[in-house]
Structures are given as C-alpha cells and as structure tokens.
Design an enzyme around this catalytic site. Sequence first.
Site, mmCIF file in Angstrom:
data_model
loop_
_atom_site.group_PDB
_atom_site.id
_atom_site.type_symbol
_atom_site.label_atom_id
_atom_site.label_comp_id
_atom_site.label_asym_id
_atom_site.label_seq_id
_atom_site.Cartn_x
_atom_site.Cartn_y
_atom_site.Cartn_z
ATOM 1 N N GLY A 1 1.927 2.234 10.733
ATOM 2 C CA GLY A 1 2.864 3.352 10.593
ATOM 3 C C GLY A 1 3.494 3.781 11.909
ATOM 4 O O GLY A 1 4.124 4.841 11.978
ATOM 5 N N HIS B 1 -9.698 1.095 4.333
ATOM 6 C CA HIS B 1 -8.469 1.318 5.105
ATOM 7 C C HIS B 1 -8.798 2.268 6.262
ATOM 8 O O HIS B 1 -9.612 3.185 6.107
ATOM 9 C CB HIS B 1 -7.390 1.913 4.199
ATOM 10 C CG HIS B 1 -6.034 1.898 4.831
ATOM 11 N ND1 HIS B 1 -5.662 2.826 5.779
ATOM 12 C CD2 HIS B 1 -4.981 1.060 4.689
ATOM 13 C CE1 HIS B 1 -4.430 2.557 6.186
ATOM 14 N NE2 HIS B 1 -3.999 1.483 5.533
ATOM 15 N N GLU C 1 -5.946 -4.939 10.249
ATOM 16 C CA GLU C 1 -4.909 -3.953 10.522
ATOM 17 C C GLU C 1 -5.224 -3.205 11.810
ATOM 18 O O GLU C 1 -6.057 -2.279 11.806
ATOM 19 C CB GLU C 1 -4.837 -2.935 9.386
ATOM 20 C CG GLU C 1 -4.534 -3.539 8.036
ATOM 21 C CD GLU C 1 -3.888 -2.533 7.120
ATOM 22 O OE1 GLU C 1 -2.787 -2.807 6.654
ATOM 23 O OE2 GLU C 1 -4.475 -1.456 6.887
ATOM 24 N N GLU D 1 -7.346 4.708 7.403
ATOM 25 C CA GLU D 1 -7.147 6.131 7.086
ATOM 26 C C GLU D 1 -8.365 6.689 6.357
ATOM 27 O O GLU D 1 -8.756 7.840 6.564
ATOM 28 C CB GLU D 1 -5.862 6.304 6.266
ATOM 29 C CG GLU D 1 -4.628 6.064 7.132
ATOM 30 C CD GLU D 1 -3.422 5.520 6.387
ATOM 31 O OE1 GLU D 1 -3.389 5.570 5.150
ATOM 32 O OE2 GLU D 1 -2.506 5.025 7.080
ATOM 33 N N SER E 1 2.966 -2.249 10.412
ATOM 34 C CA SER E 1 4.420 -2.244 10.598
ATOM 35 C C SER E 1 5.078 -3.587 10.264
ATOM 36 O O SER E 1 6.047 -3.985 10.902
ATOM 37 C CB SER E 1 4.780 -1.795 12.023
ATOM 38 O OG SER E 1 4.295 -0.476 12.250
ATOM 39 N N GLY F 1 2.513 -1.019 4.387
ATOM 40 C CA GLY F 1 2.632 0.380 4.013
ATOM 41 C C GLY F 1 4.095 0.781 3.866
ATOM 42 O O GLY F 1 4.716 0.580 2.823
ATOM 43 N N GLY F 2 4.668 1.335 4.940
ATOM 44 C CA GLY F 2 6.014 1.909 4.898
ATOM 45 C C GLY F 2 7.063 1.026 4.235
ATOM 46 O O GLY F 2 7.816 1.495 3.364
ATOM 47 N N ASN G 1 0.866 -1.177 0.000
ATOM 48 C CA ASN G 1 0.000 0.000 0.000
ATOM 49 C C ASN G 1 0.904 1.228 0.000
ATOM 50 O O ASN G 1 1.440 1.613 1.029
ATOM 51 C CB ASN G 1 -0.893 -0.009 1.246
ATOM 52 C CG ASN G 1 -1.757 1.235 1.336
ATOM 53 O OD1 ASN G 1 -1.884 1.980 0.354
ATOM 54 N ND2 ASN G 1 -2.370 1.464 2.494
ATOM 55 N N TRP G 2 1.064 1.797 -1.189
ATOM 56 C CA TRP G 2 1.973 2.956 -1.303
ATOM 57 C C TRP G 2 1.356 4.214 -0.705
ATOM 58 O O TRP G 2 2.041 5.212 -0.532
ATOM 59 C CB TRP G 2 2.302 3.212 -2.769
ATOM 60 C CG TRP G 2 3.253 2.238 -3.394
ATOM 61 C CD1 TRP G 2 3.733 1.066 -2.855
ATOM 62 C CD2 TRP G 2 3.863 2.351 -4.689
ATOM 63 N NE1 TRP G 2 4.580 0.450 -3.736
ATOM 64 C CE2 TRP G 2 4.674 1.216 -4.873
ATOM 65 C CE3 TRP G 2 3.783 3.297 -5.712
ATOM 66 C CZ2 TRP G 2 5.421 1.004 -6.039
ATOM 67 C CZ3 TRP G 2 4.514 3.092 -6.879
ATOM 68 C CH2 TRP G 2 5.328 1.960 -7.029
ATOM 69 N N LYS G 3 0.055 4.208 -0.457
ATOM 70 C CA LYS G 3 -0.660 5.390 0.028
ATOM 71 C C LYS G 3 -0.396 6.586 -0.910
ATOM 72 O O LYS G 3 -0.214 6.393 -2.111
ATOM 73 C CB LYS G 3 -0.271 5.705 1.473
ATOM 74 C CG LYS G 3 -0.355 4.494 2.392
ATOM 75 C CD LYS G 3 -0.271 4.855 3.840
ATOM 76 C CE LYS G 3 -0.139 3.587 4.665
ATOM 77 N NZ LYS G 3 -0.327 3.807 6.092
HETATM 78 C C1 PEP Z 1 -1.026 0.164 5.873
HETATM 79 O O1 PEP Z 1 -0.949 1.284 5.416
HETATM 80 O O2 PEP Z 1 -1.969 -0.548 5.533
HETATM 81 C C2 PEP Z 1 0.015 -0.281 6.801
HETATM 82 C C3 PEP Z 1 -0.124 -1.443 7.385
HETATM 83 O O3 PEP Z 1 1.073 0.577 6.999
HETATM 84 P P1 PEP Z 1 2.455 0.220 7.736
HETATM 85 O O4 PEP Z 1 2.948 -1.078 7.158
HETATM 86 O O5 PEP Z 1 3.350 1.371 7.428
HETATM 87 O O6 PEP Z 1 2.150 0.083 9.197
#
Ligand code: PEP
Length: 253
Positions: A175, A97, A169, A99, A215, A236-237, A9-11
């Site tokens: 994040g 998501h 999640e 967010e 994470s 994500g990250g 997930n590049w967001k």
């Molecule tokens: C996400 O954005 O779905 C996510 C899990 O981010 P991260 O891996 O950065 O926690």
Amino acid sequence: MRKQIAAANWKMNLSVSEAEILLDQLLASEHNLSANQEAIFAVPAIYIPLATQKLAGKNNVYVAAQNCHPKANGAYTGEISAPMFASVGVKHIVLGHSERREYFNESDAFLAEKTNAVLAIGSTPIFCCGEPLEIREAGTQNSFVEAQLKNSLFHLTADQITKVVIAYEPIWAIGTGKTASSEQAQEIHAYIRSVFATKYGQAIADQISILYGGSVKAANAKEIFSQPDVDGGLVGGASLIASEFAAIINALK
Ligand code: PEP
C-alpha cells in the site's frame, strides 16, 4: 507444474453496490486463464455469496476469505470458521496478512492453528509472510521470513505443505507504492523455496506456489511475474480497479 495465481485482496473496502459493479466490470474485461493459472478474489466475508454467484461457472476463478478463526465453532463472537467458509463454497483462505499480524496481534503459533484448520477441511491457506522496513534495512529479511515459515508451517507433512500457497509481502511495499525490484523479489522467493527444499526436499519445494505482494499493478506485474520463483501476486490496491486487475491476470506466466 505449480500454479500461477493472481489473488485480489479487497481488504475492508467497497459497499455492496460498488462490489457488484467491480465484479461486473471484471466479468466484462478480457482475461484468459490457462490450465495452470488461477484468479482468486479475497473479498470481505459479507460479499462472498454475491461474488460466488457472480463468478459461478468461470474456470479457475475462486472466491476466497481474508481470514478465519482456528476453531470450527463455539463462543467466538464475531468470528467465522474455516468449515463455515467451506460450507458457502470457499476453497482458499488468506492467513497471516501483515495487517492481521500487526493490528490483531496474530502470532506464528496462532497462524499454525489456523493453517491446520484450513487444511483439515481440504481448503488452501494463502499464507502471508514478509519483513518490516527495519529488517530489510538491516539486511536480515531472509532469516526473519524463514522464522515465520518455520514457526507456522514446519509441523506440516510434505503432502500438506504442497497444498499451501505462500504470499511473500514485504511490509514496506504494501500500500506504499514502493515495490520490491524484480531482482529483490526473485532473491527472496528463491530463498523461501530453498527453505522448503531443505525441510521437505526439492521436488516438494518446486510444487509450492510463491506469490509476491506489495504494490503490484498492471505496469509492473509482468516484470515481477517473469521471475522464475515468482508464481503470481497477491494484490491489494490495484485489485479494486477492474482494468488493473484484468491486466495483472493477463501478466501471469
Ligand atoms: C496486500 O494487501 O496484500 C497488498 C499487497 O496490498 P497492495 O497491493 O495495495 O500493496
């Protein structure tokens, strides 16, 4: 056998040239996908044609959207519909998501509509659920997540639910660098599967891929993915670093 999936997930990150460099680095890195494994890249919508072109011909590799509007078309300025994504080759759409739930006030009912829209065109919703920190601290995460699933997905038929990928999640782990322990992940993934088993039967529940997100990185992916009810991750990250995401793909069961 249910699918094992590493989903990036590049967001809202990267310029087009940075996106191109990351895709090239990923293409150059060693990652092997077996028949039941998939790598999915949820890139910003504007980069979907670039990513599709770069990843063309790669087995079990897909480009996804991060969101869609539930209506097929109409006066919804700035939005993109599921059929529009399908028309450029997208087969997976991330929905709900945390967010989007938080910053765009997406309700369970609205997500049910989006899920219907994605399934209607034969695409796969990657449906996110998960609890905030205060719910985890109160120990009521199971009922919180169960309500999210019931409210948005329980109107689906058994055949439809097998086409949905779930991404659990915990918001407190997204994040933040805090990861649920592999035991915490297994416990709630098993609970989520039991929720589907109660509604649709064990055989159907056993077909549903349930990804963990929060994470995930190269250093912890193998341990988390080794849990019996964890079928990969939504990342994500770490998905913005080619070597990290390649290692995460290689950590799939
Ligand atoms: C996400 O954005 O779905 C996510 C899990 O981010 P991260 O891996 O950065 O926690």
